[in-house]
Design a protein around this motif. Structure first.
Motif, PDB file in Angstrom:
ATOM      1  N   SER A  79       5.233   7.253   3.929  1.00 34.60           N
ATOM      2  CA  SER A  79       5.390   6.709   5.281  1.00 34.60           C
ATOM      3  C   SER A  79       4.098   6.006   5.692  1.00 34.60           C
ATOM      4  O   SER A  79       3.077   6.119   5.007  1.00 34.60           O
ATOM      5  N   SER A  80       4.136   5.335   6.825  1.00 31.52           N
ATOM      6  CA  SER A  80       2.942   4.589   7.250  1.00 31.52           C
ATOM      7  C   SER A  80       1.771   5.525   7.538  1.00 31.52           C
ATOM      8  O   SER A  80       0.631   5.096   7.583  1.00 31.52           O
ATOM      9  N   HIS A  81       2.063   6.828   7.747  1.00 31.70           N
ATOM     10  CA  HIS A  81       0.976   7.806   7.944  1.00 31.70           C
ATOM     11  C   HIS A  81       0.669   8.556   6.665  1.00 31.70           C
ATOM     12  O   HIS A  81       0.051   9.617   6.692  1.00 31.70           O
ATOM     13  N   SER A 104       6.880  13.292   2.863  1.00 31.72           N
ATOM     14  CA  SER A 104       8.087  14.038   3.262  1.00 31.72           C
ATOM     15  C   SER A 104       8.987  13.252   4.215  1.00 31.72           C
ATOM     16  O   SER A 104      10.110  13.677   4.480  1.00 31.72           O
ATOM     17  N   LYS A 105       8.490  12.156   4.771  1.00 28.26           N
ATOM     18  CA  LYS A 105       9.344  11.353   5.658  1.00 28.26           C
ATOM     19  C   LYS A 105       9.966  10.258   4.794  1.00 28.26           C
ATOM     20  O   LYS A 105       9.357   9.216   4.555  1.00 28.26           O
ATOM     21  N   ARG A 106      11.183  10.505   4.340  1.00 27.80           N
ATOM     22  CA  ARG A 106      11.792   9.627   3.334  1.00 27.80           C
ATOM     23  C   ARG A 106      12.850   8.720   3.958  1.00 27.80           C
ATOM     24  O   ARG A 106      13.620   9.162   4.793  1.00 27.80           O
ATOM     25  N   TYR A 107      12.884   7.485   3.487  1.00 26.14           N
ATOM     26  CA  TYR A 107      13.844   6.498   4.003  1.00 26.14           C
ATOM     27  C   TYR A 107      14.857   6.054   2.953  1.00 26.14           C
ATOM     28  O   TYR A 107      15.786   5.326   3.250  1.00 26.14           O
ATOM     29  N   GLY A 108      14.641   6.451   1.679  1.00 18.18           N
ATOM     30  CA  GLY A 108      15.341   5.777   0.586  1.00 18.18           C
ATOM     31  C   GLY A 108      16.776   6.195   0.342  1.00 18.18           C
ATOM     32  O   GLY A 108      17.238   7.256   0.780  1.00 18.18           O
ATOM     33  N   PHE A 113       0.815  -1.224   0.000  1.00 16.89           N
ATOM     34  CA  PHE A 113       0.000   0.000   0.000  1.00 16.89           C
ATOM     35  C   PHE A 113       0.843   1.266   0.000  1.00 16.89           C
ATOM     36  O   PHE A 113       0.389   2.324  -0.409  1.00 16.89           O
ATOM     37  N   GLN A 114       2.106   1.176   0.433  1.00 11.53           N
ATOM     38  CA  GLN A 114       2.960   2.358   0.461  1.00 11.53           C
ATOM     39  C   GLN A 114       3.705   2.572  -0.864  1.00 11.53           C
ATOM     40  O   GLN A 114       4.355   3.591  -1.051  1.00 11.53           O
ATOM     41  N   THR A 115       3.643   1.590  -1.748  1.00 11.73           N
ATOM     42  CA  THR A 115       4.427   1.678  -2.994  1.00 11.73           C
ATOM     43  C   THR A 115       3.604   1.580  -4.277  1.00 11.73           C
ATOM     44  O   THR A 115       3.808   2.344  -5.206  1.00 11.73           O
ATOM     45  N   LEU A 171      14.510  -7.323   9.229  1.00 13.67           N
ATOM     46  CA  LEU A 171      13.662  -7.117   8.045  1.00 13.67           C
ATOM     47  C   LEU A 171      13.285  -5.664   7.806  1.00 13.67           C
ATOM     48  O   LEU A 171      12.640  -5.367   6.799  1.00 13.67           O
ATOM     49  N   GLU A 172      13.652  -4.779   8.709  1.00 16.49           N
ATOM     50  CA  GLU A 172      13.456  -3.341   8.479  1.00 16.49           C
ATOM     51  C   GLU A 172      14.438  -2.599   9.360  1.00 16.49           C
ATOM     52  O   GLU A 172      14.544  -2.901  10.556  1.00 16.49           O
ATOM     53  N   ASN A 173      15.103  -1.624   8.786  1.00 13.79           N
ATOM     54  CA  ASN A 173      15.924  -0.699   9.569  1.00 13.79           C
ATOM     55  C   ASN A 173      16.162   0.524   8.696  1.00 13.79           C
ATOM     56  O   ASN A 173      16.387   0.376   7.494  1.00 13.79           O
ATOM     57  N   TYR A 221       0.624 -10.039   4.835  1.00 15.15           N
ATOM     58  CA  TYR A 221      -0.289  -9.046   5.417  1.00 15.15           C
ATOM     59  C   TYR A 221       0.502  -7.908   6.035  1.00 15.15           C
ATOM     60  O   TYR A 221       1.192  -8.094   7.038  1.00 15.15           O
ATOM     61  N   HIS A 222       0.387  -6.736   5.416  1.00 14.36           N
ATOM     62  CA  HIS A 222       1.055  -5.555   5.967  1.00 14.36           C
ATOM     63  C   HIS A 222      -0.045  -4.536   6.293  1.00 14.36           C
ATOM     64  O   HIS A 222      -0.217  -3.537   5.606  1.00 14.36           O
ATOM     65  N   PHE A 223      -0.807  -4.831   7.280  1.00 19.32           N
ATOM     66  CA  PHE A 223      -1.865  -3.957   7.822  1.00 19.32           C
ATOM     67  C   PHE A 223      -3.087  -3.787   6.908  1.00 19.32           C
ATOM     68  O   PHE A 223      -4.015  -3.064   7.262  1.00 19.32           O
ATOM     69  N   PHE A 229       2.413 -11.961   9.052  1.00 20.11           N
ATOM     70  CA  PHE A 229       1.950 -10.616   9.411  1.00 20.11           C
ATOM     71  C   PHE A 229       3.141  -9.704   9.689  1.00 20.11           C
ATOM     72  O   PHE A 229       4.006 -10.047  10.503  1.00 20.11           O
ATOM     73  N   ASN A 230       3.138  -8.550   9.031  1.00 23.45           N
ATOM     74  CA  ASN A 230       4.148  -7.561   9.362  1.00 23.45           C
ATOM     75  C   ASN A 230       3.990  -7.137  10.825  1.00 23.45           C
ATOM     76  O   ASN A 230       2.875  -6.864  11.282  1.00 23.45           O
ATOM     77  N   GLU A 231       5.094  -7.139  11.568  1.00 25.22           N
ATOM     78  CA  GLU A 231       5.124  -6.627  12.945  1.00 25.22           C
ATOM     79  C   GLU A 231       3.901  -7.103  13.738  1.00 25.22           C
ATOM     80  O   GLU A 231       3.088  -6.313  14.230  1.00 25.22           O
ATOM     81  N   GLN A 232       3.819  -8.418  13.863  1.00 23.16           N
ATOM     82  CA  GLN A 232       2.581  -8.996  14.407  1.00 23.16           C
ATOM     83  C   GLN A 232       2.298  -8.567  15.845  1.00 23.16           C
ATOM     84  O   GLN A 232       1.142  -8.553  16.272  1.00 23.16           O
TER      85      GLN A 232
HETATM   86  C1  BG6 Z   1       7.206  -0.109  10.233  1.00 24.43           C
HETATM   87  C2  BG6 Z   1       6.176  -0.492   9.205  1.00 24.43           C
HETATM   88  O1  BG6 Z   1       6.594  -0.088  11.476  1.00 24.43           O
HETATM   89  O2  BG6 Z   1       7.776   1.143  10.161  1.00 24.43           O
HETATM   90  C3  BG6 Z   1       6.223   0.303   7.913  1.00 24.43           C
HETATM   91  O3  BG6 Z   1       6.290  -1.864   8.915  1.00 24.43           O
HETATM   92  C4  BG6 Z   1       6.579   1.748   8.190  1.00 24.43           C
HETATM   93  O4  BG6 Z   1       5.009   0.156   7.224  1.00 24.43           O
HETATM   94  C5  BG6 Z   1       7.925   1.786   8.906  1.00 24.43           C
HETATM   95  O5  BG6 Z   1       6.602   2.535   7.033  1.00 24.43           O
HETATM   96  C6  BG6 Z   1       8.437   3.189   9.175  1.00 24.43           C
HETATM   97  O6  BG6 Z   1       7.457   3.934   9.835  1.00 24.43           O
HETATM   98  P1  BG6 Z   1       6.948   5.321   9.262  1.00 24.43           P
HETATM   99  O7  BG6 Z   1       5.757   5.668  10.065  1.00 24.43           O
HETATM  100  O8  BG6 Z   1       8.063   6.256   9.431  1.00 24.43           O
HETATM  101  O9  BG6 Z   1       6.642   5.065   7.820  1.00 24.43           O
END
Ligand code: BG6
Length: 459
Positions: free
Chosen positions: A412-414, A418-422, A16-18, A355-357, A113-115, A158-161
């Motif tokens: 971002s999840s919200h 503007s909140k970029r991780y890439g 859903f974010q991409t 799996l995420e950082n 499942y990611h939410f 499930f993502n972050e169950q």
């Molecule tokens: C994780 C989620 O909790 O954090 C992602 O699996 C989310 O969906 C990521 O994007 C970073 O959080 P945010 O709110 O900065 O996008």
């Protein structure tokens, strides 16, 4: 002292974010398509248009040196109503993505499942509050595992169950039935999600016995604010209730006694149906996945309070003077990753997989056409990779890989662009879609060296 040759490096995202293409290719409505977003931010309609640009994005991932990519399937794209007739066009889309990844030498991992639930299951069944949704999930797992299991050897449910025990929104079960204690309901829904997880593990064992599957948690370690025994004891309980509970169930196949005692004392113990105990016991995971962004610090509170543990932990959280924060107040704590890995590994005895950082930063393309100088992102990943290496090479932790969150900018999840991780900038704003052009940042060239050298070149 080097990382194993088969170590995985890569990126991780959700559909859903991409993807965008919210109403294309026969996709049904998902919970996200219906839920309003913050008016200051974007909506989910276009994302970064991965649906149409996946070839370009996968080529960038290859150039970046990724040998691993975790993505989620939009349930509503393959089963528009959540049950019933599958949507062949949606299934074909993920066939194409998988084939493209493999062609580029990138190992795919699917998250089921990611939410996001098909909206119909939220509207008509209150999401995972209903065992009907659990059954639909098992059927959905069967559909995609049978279809892709020949090519996809890493799966997660499930993502972050553990978040499902912290908020009903994650299970799309926000209607609390009248007269029911909301926390009792929360733990019942959370239990249903455990059952859905186990049913999917069971399906994978049948349809793709050579594939591996994990349970995944959002791991936010809680530190005691001081050396007072009360602070230390309280922090340990926060970690038990919020992090280890789920890992215990995934890895040992039963609710740990610290959790059943706590839930029973509050009247929150969920109802087990016939066969649930066996399902949990017989469907443990191959490895433990987790996301790590930050740590939290707490002063002593009281878990006898009739509040859900996340609320008790939250109201006793305090600033940690030793930890810097990003603009969104997320503490940056690389050493916390090493401590966490040590803890998870020696407590749950399964290989780990990061799996995420990553770190969210505000960025724009420089007017002079130069590179985005995201030195703080480089510093963040360098320090976290260094601490991960310490955990693996000095503490003996078995870890399968380091997967960054959102290697190409996403929402971002919200829904905040503007909140970029890439490591790659995507040229769009909150409302203004611009041209969605992909532009490598300075960190792109740095992470490329790291990935290609198997974590040796960190400078
Ligand atoms: C994780 C989620 O909790 O954090 C992602 O699996 C989310 O969906 C990521 O994007 C970073 O959080 P945010 O709110 O900065 O996008």
């Amino acid at each position: 002292m080097q990382l194993p040759k088969n170590f995985y490096w890569g990126g991780s995202v959700s559909s859903f974010q991409t993807e965008g293409a919210w109403d294309e290719g026969g996709k049904g409505l998902s919970s996200y398509d219906v839920r309003p977003t913050d008016p200051r931010f974007s909506d989910w309609k276009v994302g970064i248009d991965f649906y149409h640009r996946y070839k370009e994005d996968i080529a960038l991932l290859r150039e970046m040196g990724c040998n691993f990519y975790r993505f989620s399937i939009a349930w509503a794209r393959v089963l528009p109503n959540g049950d019933g007739e599958p949507n062949e066009e949606g299934l074909q889309f993920y066939d194409n993505v998988i084939d493209e990844l493999l062609k580029n030498g990138i190992t795919p991992m699917i998250c089921l499942y990611h939410f996001d639930t098909p909206y119909r299951l939220e509207r008509d069944f209150n999401g995972f509050a209903s065992r009907y949704t659990v059954e639909c999930f098992a059927e959905y797992a069967r559909l995609v595992m049978s279809r892709y299991g020949d090519r996809v050897k890493y799966w997660m449910t499930f993502n972050e169950q553990n978040l499902h025990s912290m908020g009903l929104i994650f299970s799309n079960s926000t209607t609390v039935p009248e007269g029911v204690d909301p926390t009792r309901f929360l733990y019942q829904v959370n239990h249903n999600v455990f059952i859905a997880h186990c049913k999917a593990v069971k399906v994978l064992r049948e349809v793709a016995p050579d594939a591996k599957i994990c349970g995944m948690i959002a791991a936010t370690p809680n530190y005691p604010m001081s050396s007072s025994p009360e602070d230390i004891n309280f922090a340990a309980h926060c970690n038990d209730y919020l992090n280890h509970f789920h890992a215990n169930v995934f890895c040992q196949g039963e609710y740990p006694a610290y959790m059943t005692d706590y839930l029973t004392a509050h009247g929150w113990m969920p109802e087990f149906m016939d066969g649930d105990r066996e399902l949990l016991k017989e469907n443990t995971v191959d490895f433990l996945g987790f996301s790590y962004y930050r740590s939290n610090t707490v002063q002593a509170g009281n878990f006898d309070e009739p509040l859900p543990p996340a609320a008790v932990c939250g109201k006793n959280s305090v600033d940690n003077p030793h930890i810097e924060k990003n603009e969104w107040d997320w503490g940056i704590d690389p050493v916390g990753l090493r401590t966490l890995m040590h803890d998870l590994y020696y407590r749950h005895h399964k290989p780990l997989f990061i799996l995420e950082n990553g770190v969210g930063l505000r960025e724009e393309l420089p007017a002079d056409g130069g590179l985005i100088q995201d030195d703080s992102r480089i510093a963040y990943h360098r320090a976290h990779i260094q601490e991960m290496k310490n955990a693996i090479l000095k503490d003996g932790v078995d870890c399968m890989g380091y997967v960054t969150w959102a290697p190409i900018d996403i929402l971002s999840s919200h829904c905040e662009m503007s909140k970029r991780y890439g490591f790659v900038f995507v040229n769009r704003g909150e409302k203004d879609l611009r041209d969605l052009k992909r532009v490598p940042k300075k960190s792109f060239y740095w992470i490329q060296k790291v990935f290609r050298s198997n974590g040796e070149e960190l400078e």
